[in-house]
Design an enzyme around this catalytic site. Structure first.
Site, PDB file in Angstrom:
ATOM      1  N   ARG A 170     -15.114  36.144  34.512  1.00 19.13           N
ATOM      2  CA  ARG A 170     -15.204  37.040  33.348  1.00 19.13           C
ATOM      3  C   ARG A 170     -14.080  36.742  32.352  1.00 19.13           C
ATOM      4  O   ARG A 170     -14.213  36.988  31.162  1.00 19.13           O
ATOM      5  CB  ARG A 170     -15.061  38.474  33.851  1.00 19.13           C
ATOM      6  CG  ARG A 170     -15.880  39.477  33.141  1.00 19.13           C
ATOM      7  CD  ARG A 170     -15.687  40.838  33.775  1.00 19.13           C
ATOM      8  NE  ARG A 170     -16.910  41.603  33.686  1.00 19.13           N
ATOM      9  CZ  ARG A 170     -17.089  42.797  34.216  1.00 19.13           C
ATOM     10  NH1 ARG A 170     -16.134  43.359  34.921  1.00 19.13           N
ATOM     11  NH2 ARG A 170     -18.231  43.423  34.063  1.00 19.13           N
ATOM     12  N   PRO A 186      -4.506  35.408  40.118  1.00 15.08           N
ATOM     13  CA  PRO A 186      -5.308  36.217  41.047  1.00 15.08           C
ATOM     14  C   PRO A 186      -4.482  37.361  41.605  1.00 15.08           C
ATOM     15  O   PRO A 186      -3.249  37.318  41.571  1.00 15.08           O
ATOM     16  CB  PRO A 186      -5.645  35.227  42.178  1.00 15.08           C
ATOM     17  CG  PRO A 186      -5.318  33.867  41.659  1.00 15.08           C
ATOM     18  CD  PRO A 186      -4.247  34.053  40.625  1.00 15.08           C
ATOM     19  N   SER A 187      -5.154  38.374  42.147  1.00 12.95           N
ATOM     20  CA  SER A 187      -4.441  39.412  42.902  1.00 12.95           C
ATOM     21  C   SER A 187      -3.824  38.763  44.122  1.00 12.95           C
ATOM     22  O   SER A 187      -4.446  37.918  44.785  1.00 12.95           O
ATOM     23  CB  SER A 187      -5.427  40.491  43.343  1.00 12.95           C
ATOM     24  OG  SER A 187      -4.878  41.222  44.415  1.00 12.95           O
ATOM     25  N   SER A 239      -5.288  48.697  37.922  1.00 14.98           N
ATOM     26  CA  SER A 239      -4.973  50.126  37.839  1.00 14.98           C
ATOM     27  C   SER A 239      -4.448  50.508  36.453  1.00 14.98           C
ATOM     28  O   SER A 239      -3.964  49.658  35.700  1.00 14.98           O
ATOM     29  CB  SER A 239      -3.914  50.476  38.885  1.00 14.98           C
ATOM     30  OG  SER A 239      -2.744  49.724  38.641  1.00 14.98           O
ATOM     31  N   GLU A 260      -9.268  46.642  31.639  1.00 18.52           N
ATOM     32  CA  GLU A 260     -10.321  47.359  32.376  1.00 18.52           C
ATOM     33  C   GLU A 260      -9.620  48.017  33.550  1.00 18.52           C
ATOM     34  O   GLU A 260      -9.194  47.351  34.488  1.00 18.52           O
ATOM     35  CB  GLU A 260     -11.388  46.364  32.827  1.00 18.52           C
ATOM     36  CG  GLU A 260     -12.714  47.026  33.105  1.00 18.52           C
ATOM     37  CD  GLU A 260     -12.882  47.389  34.548  1.00 18.52           C
ATOM     38  OE1 GLU A 260     -12.209  48.358  34.984  1.00 18.52           O
ATOM     39  OE2 GLU A 260     -13.657  46.714  35.238  1.00 18.52           O
ATOM     40  N   CYS A 294     -14.786  50.013  40.523  1.00 20.17           N
ATOM     41  CA  CYS A 294     -14.361  50.907  39.442  1.00 20.17           C
ATOM     42  C   CYS A 294     -15.508  51.659  38.788  1.00 20.17           C
ATOM     43  O   CYS A 294     -15.298  52.704  38.196  1.00 20.17           O
ATOM     44  CB  CYS A 294     -13.611  50.122  38.387  1.00 20.17           C
ATOM     45  SG  CYS A 294     -14.617  48.841  37.632  1.00 20.17           S
ATOM     46  N   GLU A 454     -23.540  46.819  36.104  1.00 24.30           N
ATOM     47  CA  GLU A 454     -23.800  46.518  34.705  1.00 24.30           C
ATOM     48  C   GLU A 454     -24.382  45.101  34.567  1.00 24.30           C
ATOM     49  O   GLU A 454     -24.314  44.304  35.487  1.00 24.30           O
ATOM     50  CB  GLU A 454     -22.507  46.642  33.885  1.00 24.30           C
ATOM     51  CG  GLU A 454     -21.462  45.583  34.179  1.00 24.30           C
ATOM     52  CD  GLU A 454     -20.547  45.906  35.356  1.00 24.30           C
ATOM     53  OE1 GLU A 454     -20.939  46.688  36.222  1.00 24.30           O
ATOM     54  OE2 GLU A 454     -19.439  45.337  35.417  1.00 24.30           O
TER      55      GLU A 454
HETATM   56  N1  LIG Z   1     -10.263  48.612  37.652  1.00 26.99           N
HETATM   57  C1  LIG Z   1     -10.441  48.124  38.830  1.00 26.99           C
HETATM   58  O1  LIG Z   1     -11.435  47.539  39.040  1.00 26.99           O
HETATM   59  C2  LIG Z   1      -9.400  48.232  39.873  1.00 26.99           C
HETATM   60  C3  LIG Z   1      -8.706  49.402  40.048  1.00 26.99           C
HETATM   61  N2  LIG Z   1      -7.753  49.483  40.972  1.00 26.99           N
HETATM   62  C4  LIG Z   1      -7.041  50.758  41.116  1.00 26.99           C
HETATM   63  O2  LIG Z   1      -5.695  50.487  41.285  1.00 26.99           O
HETATM   64  C5  LIG Z   1      -5.206  51.068  42.472  1.00 26.99           C
HETATM   65  C6  LIG Z   1      -4.107  50.214  43.029  1.00 26.99           C
HETATM   66  O3  LIG Z   1      -4.545  48.916  43.334  1.00 26.99           O
HETATM   67  P1  LIG Z   1      -3.572  47.681  43.114  1.00 26.99           P
HETATM   68  O4  LIG Z   1      -3.938  46.575  43.967  1.00 26.99           O
HETATM   69  O5  LIG Z   1      -2.173  48.155  43.251  1.00 26.99           O
HETATM   70  O6  LIG Z   1      -3.933  47.278  41.620  1.00 26.99           O
HETATM   71  P2  LIG Z   1      -3.011  46.699  40.495  1.00 26.99           P
HETATM   72  O7  LIG Z   1      -3.409  47.294  39.237  1.00 26.99           O
HETATM   73  O8  LIG Z   1      -1.599  46.801  40.890  1.00 26.99           O
HETATM   74  O9  LIG Z   1      -3.383  45.141  40.511  1.00 26.99           O
HETATM   75  C7  LIG Z   1      -4.272  44.501  39.614  1.00 26.99           C
HETATM   76  C8  LIG Z   1      -3.676  43.187  39.144  1.00 26.99           C
HETATM   77  O10 LIG Z   1      -2.574  43.462  38.270  1.00 26.99           O
HETATM   78  C9  LIG Z   1      -1.422  42.775  38.724  1.00 26.99           C
HETATM   79  N3  LIG Z   1      -0.255  43.525  38.309  1.00 26.99           N
HETATM   80  C10 LIG Z   1       0.284  44.601  38.895  1.00 26.99           C
HETATM   81  N4  LIG Z   1       1.385  45.010  38.204  1.00 26.99           N
HETATM   82  C11 LIG Z   1       1.528  44.163  37.157  1.00 26.99           C
HETATM   83  C12 LIG Z   1       2.478  44.041  36.104  1.00 26.99           C
HETATM   84  N5  LIG Z   1       3.510  44.876  35.982  1.00 26.99           N
HETATM   85  N6  LIG Z   1       2.339  43.054  35.208  1.00 26.99           N
HETATM   86  C13 LIG Z   1       1.301  42.184  35.309  1.00 26.99           C
HETATM   87  N7  LIG Z   1       0.390  42.236  36.308  1.00 26.99           N
HETATM   88  C14 LIG Z   1       0.486  43.222  37.211  1.00 26.99           C
HETATM   89  C15 LIG Z   1      -1.637  42.679  40.217  1.00 26.99           C
HETATM   90  O11 LIG Z   1      -0.815  41.710  40.824  1.00 26.99           O
HETATM   91  P3  LIG Z   1      -0.424  41.777  42.394  1.00 26.99           P
HETATM   92  O12 LIG Z   1      -1.333  42.723  43.092  1.00 26.99           O
HETATM   93  O13 LIG Z   1      -0.603  40.385  42.831  1.00 26.99           O
HETATM   94  O14 LIG Z   1       0.970  42.225  42.423  1.00 26.99           O
HETATM   95  C16 LIG Z   1      -3.112  42.325  40.269  1.00 26.99           C
HETATM   96  O15 LIG Z   1      -3.300  40.957  39.987  1.00 26.99           O
HETATM   97  C17 LIG Z   1      -6.446  51.224  43.335  1.00 26.99           C
HETATM   98  O16 LIG Z   1      -6.317  52.186  44.300  1.00 26.99           O
HETATM   99  C18 LIG Z   1      -7.463  51.562  42.316  1.00 26.99           C
HETATM  100  O17 LIG Z   1      -7.398  52.936  42.046  1.00 26.99           O
HETATM  101  C19 LIG Z   1      -7.436  48.413  41.759  1.00 26.99           C
HETATM  102  C20 LIG Z   1      -8.094  47.219  41.643  1.00 26.99           C
HETATM  103  C21 LIG Z   1      -9.168  47.067  40.705  1.00 26.99           C
HETATM  104  O1  LIG Z   2     -13.005  45.930  39.256  1.00 27.90           O
HETATM  105  C1  LIG Z   2     -14.068  46.469  39.149  1.00 27.90           C
HETATM  106  O2  LIG Z   2     -14.460  47.325  39.913  1.00 27.90           O
HETATM  107  C2  LIG Z   2     -14.886  45.956  38.061  1.00 27.90           C
HETATM  108  O3  LIG Z   2     -14.271  44.976  37.365  1.00 27.90           O
HETATM  109  C3  LIG Z   2     -16.144  45.480  38.647  1.00 27.90           C
HETATM  110  O4  LIG Z   2     -16.247  44.173  39.117  1.00 27.90           O
HETATM  111  C4  LIG Z   2     -17.675  44.017  39.311  1.00 27.90           C
HETATM  112  C5  LIG Z   2     -18.251  45.284  38.770  1.00 27.90           C
HETATM  113  O5  LIG Z   2     -19.508  45.251  38.319  1.00 27.90           O
HETATM  114  C6  LIG Z   2     -17.250  45.513  37.774  1.00 27.90           C
HETATM  115  O6  LIG Z   2     -17.319  45.758  36.619  1.00 27.90           O
END
Ligand SMILES: NC(=O)C1=CN([C@@H]2O[C@H](COP(=O)(O)OP(=O)(O)OC[C@H]3O[C@@H](n4cnc5c(N)ncnc54)[C@H](OP(=O)(O)O)[C@@H]3O)[C@@H](O)[C@H]2O)C=CC1
Ligand SMILES: O=C(O)[C@@H](O)[C@@H]1OC[C@H](O)[C@H]1O
Length: 491
Positions: A170, A186-187, A239, A260, A294, A454
């Site tokens: 994406r 990547p995460s 997050s 997002e 999400c 979606e």
């Molecule tokens: N929108 C979505 O789809 C998602 C939502 N979440 C939500 O987030 C919560 C926590 O999950 P978590 O794994 O901690 O998600 P994060 O938001 O911490 O991680 C997402 C990505 O952002 C990176 N990241 C974190 N902090 C920073 C920063 N200060 N600067 C740049 N990049 C950063 C992480 O790196 P790294 O982890 O390598 O440190 C990872 O690659 C979940 O419980 C959920 O509620 C989580 C994942 C996806």
């Molecule tokens: O992180 C998520 O949950 C979303 O980015 C998600 O990845 C596949 C889903 O369809 C999303 O949009």
């Protein structure tokens, strides 16, 4: 960070280095960390623990290659995306297996993610011949005004662990087809599938520096990518907290952000709903990938006339959800949470909900049938009230809190009362109610009589704290473009 540990490089597990300027290189930090299988807790790989110097090198490689990349014909750039799609398809089983193992995603869903990702590369390749500018009427009869769509330059994609491979595409596909170069982080919890993909595409001849992938913690490596003046756009999926930090890091350079940031999707069940359809969609949506998506139903508002019947059906279905190892032969419906931290977060939120007066109708605790892993029982919570944390904050687990409502207006008002605004759903057989929801519900995405996912040709975008900008389709591709105006006078 409990399921990753710093360590020296072991010899018997896969090691992934950084991919910078077309080569796999050691990390500047000299350290690697373990990535584990969340179901079995076995170490799957050791991955470079990148730092700010790795980020700088990757961004410089992306900057140095960008001009030449942008000068290629767009259809030539698209050719590389088609190759990425081909290689993804040719290796679909291997990639799905790596994905399933590193993030405890049941194999059929992992396979869907790999296949949709291949589609995504192909779909974005199709935009190559469709990026169009405009010729605008001037007030001066001797002048032509042209609007061009130009690449932004160096883009950074920071990926989550829940759909790591798809979200990588994406961020890469629209960037590359529009003439940008890309640095992907990547995460740290799920880097393996992306890194294996990078190994697999080595034969396609992508110019050096166009795509760089570096691993490392967000607070260090991710922050360095976001705060660099080289970066023209940061796209993050994760997050709200990470989104806030990325925005702050981007602010000094006025770097564009595309965020997002999760959701708290309301599902509204009307008194005229097809209850069988509603229960099936809501349960599937909540247990898919163990509730860690999400856009899936995070809270349910049910009309009082059908509340008892709905709850009976819901509890039965949630208690029948099959939980197991993501790769078990008799495929379960869901598996482990990604990490101990996520398990503990869910457990604590459910405990607080109970303290606040919620009633657990099924589940409500860790699944202690498993000796390893981070399993939580599919859970239904009744007697929930709007002000409760479990209704206001993202749980990101297999937990369904339910609120009884007296009418549709109340349901819409409560659905809208959220800091999140990503997705929502409405179950009704009344076209007037559906139209009212379309007009009054304040979310970036609303599903009528179904739930996720979606479409790749849609536009996935959150309102309020769920994000800025969006992804997919024409509008997602345009996020990677900036405009240039030309005023050309004839003399
Ligand atoms: N929108 C979505 O789809 C998602 C939502 N979440 C939500 O987030 C919560 C926590 O999950 P978590 O794994 O901690 O998600 P994060 O938001 O911490 O991680 C997402 C990505 O952002 C990176 N990241 C974190 N902090 C920073 C920063 N200060 N600067 C740049 N990049 C950063 C992480 O790196 P790294 O982890 O390598 O440190 C990872 O690659 C979940 O419980 C959920 O509620 C989580 C994942 C996806
Ligand atoms: O992180 C998520 O949950 C979303 O980015 C998600 O990845 C596949 C889903 O369809 C999303 O949009």
């Amino acid at each position: 960070m409990t399921n990753q540990t710093q360590s020296s490089v072991a010899e018997d597990v896969k090691v992934y280095k950084q991919f910078i300027n077309g080569e796999f290189v050691d990390t500047n930090s000299g350290s690697y960390y373990d990535v584990i299988n969340p179901c079995t807790e076995e170490v799957l790989s050791q991955v470079a623990n990148g730092d700010a110097e790795d980020a700088r090198l990757a961004l410089e490689a992306a900057r140095n290659s960008q001009d030449a990349w942008a000068k290629l014909a767009a259809c030539e750039r698209a050719g590389y995306l088609k190759e990425m799609a081909r290689i993804t398809r040719e290796n679909r089983v291997e990639l799905a297996t790596i994905l399933a193992k590193e993030q405890a995603k049941i194999l059929p869903l992992a396979q869907v993610e790999i296949d949709v990702t291949a589609e995504y590369f192909d779909y974005n390749a199709g935009w190559a011949r469709r990026v169009e500018g405009e010729i605008i009427q001037s007030d001066n009869p001797k002048e032509n005004i042209y609007l061009y769509k130009m690449p932004i330059g160096v883009t950074v994609g920071i990926c989550p662990w829940n759909f790591p491979f798809f979200v990588m595409a994406r961020k890469v596909a629209p960037a590359l087809v529009t003439g940008n170069t890309s640095v992907i982080k990547p995460s740290s919890f799920a880097p393996n599938t992306i890194m294996r993909f990078v190994e697999l595409i080595q034969g396609i001849g992508l110019p050096k520096g166009v795509l760089n992938v570096i691993c490392g913690w967000g607070s260090d490596c991710g922050h360095a990518l976001a705060s660099s003046p080289i970066t023209g756009l940061v796209s993050l999926t994760g997050s709200v907290e990470a989104g806030e930090k990325v925005m702050a890091a981007c602010a000094p350079n006025i770097t564009k952000v595309n965020l997002e940031l999760g959701g708290k999707a309301p599902a509204i069940v009307c008194e005229d709903a097809d209850l069988e359809l509603a229960v099936t969609a809501i349960v599937n949506s909540r247990v898919i990938y163990s509730g860690q998506v999400c856009n899936c139903a995070e809270r349910v508002y049910v009309h009082e006339d059908v509340y008892e019947q709905f709850m009976e059906m819901l509890v039965k279905r949630m208690s029948e959800v099959k939980v197991g190892d993501a790769l078990a032969e008799d495929t379960p419906d869901m598996s482990s949470q990604i990490s101990l931290q996520q398990l503990e977060k869910i457990e604590a939120m459910v405990a607080r909900a109970v303290e606040e007066g919620c009633e657990v109708l099924t589940g409500g605790a860790r699944d202690d049938r498993f000796e390893t892993g981070f399993f939580f029982q599919p859970t239904v919570l009744a007697n929930c009230r709007q002000e409760m944390e479990v209704i206001q904050k993202e749980v990101f687990g297999p937990v369904l809190p339910v609120v009884k409502v007296k009418d549709f207006d109340e349901a819409i008002a409560l659905a809208n009362d959220s800091e999140y605004g990503l997705t929502s759903s409405v179950y009704t057989q009344d076209a007037n109610k559906a139209m009212k929801a379309v007009n009054e519900i304040k979310f970036g995405e609303t599903y009528i009589n179904r739930h996720n996912f979606e479409a790749i040709q849609g536009f996935h975008a959150g309102w309020r704290k769920s994000g800025i900008g969006g992804a997919d389709g024409k509008h997602g591709m345009e996020e990677y473009l900036q405009t240039r105006m030309i005023y050309w006078e004839r003399h």
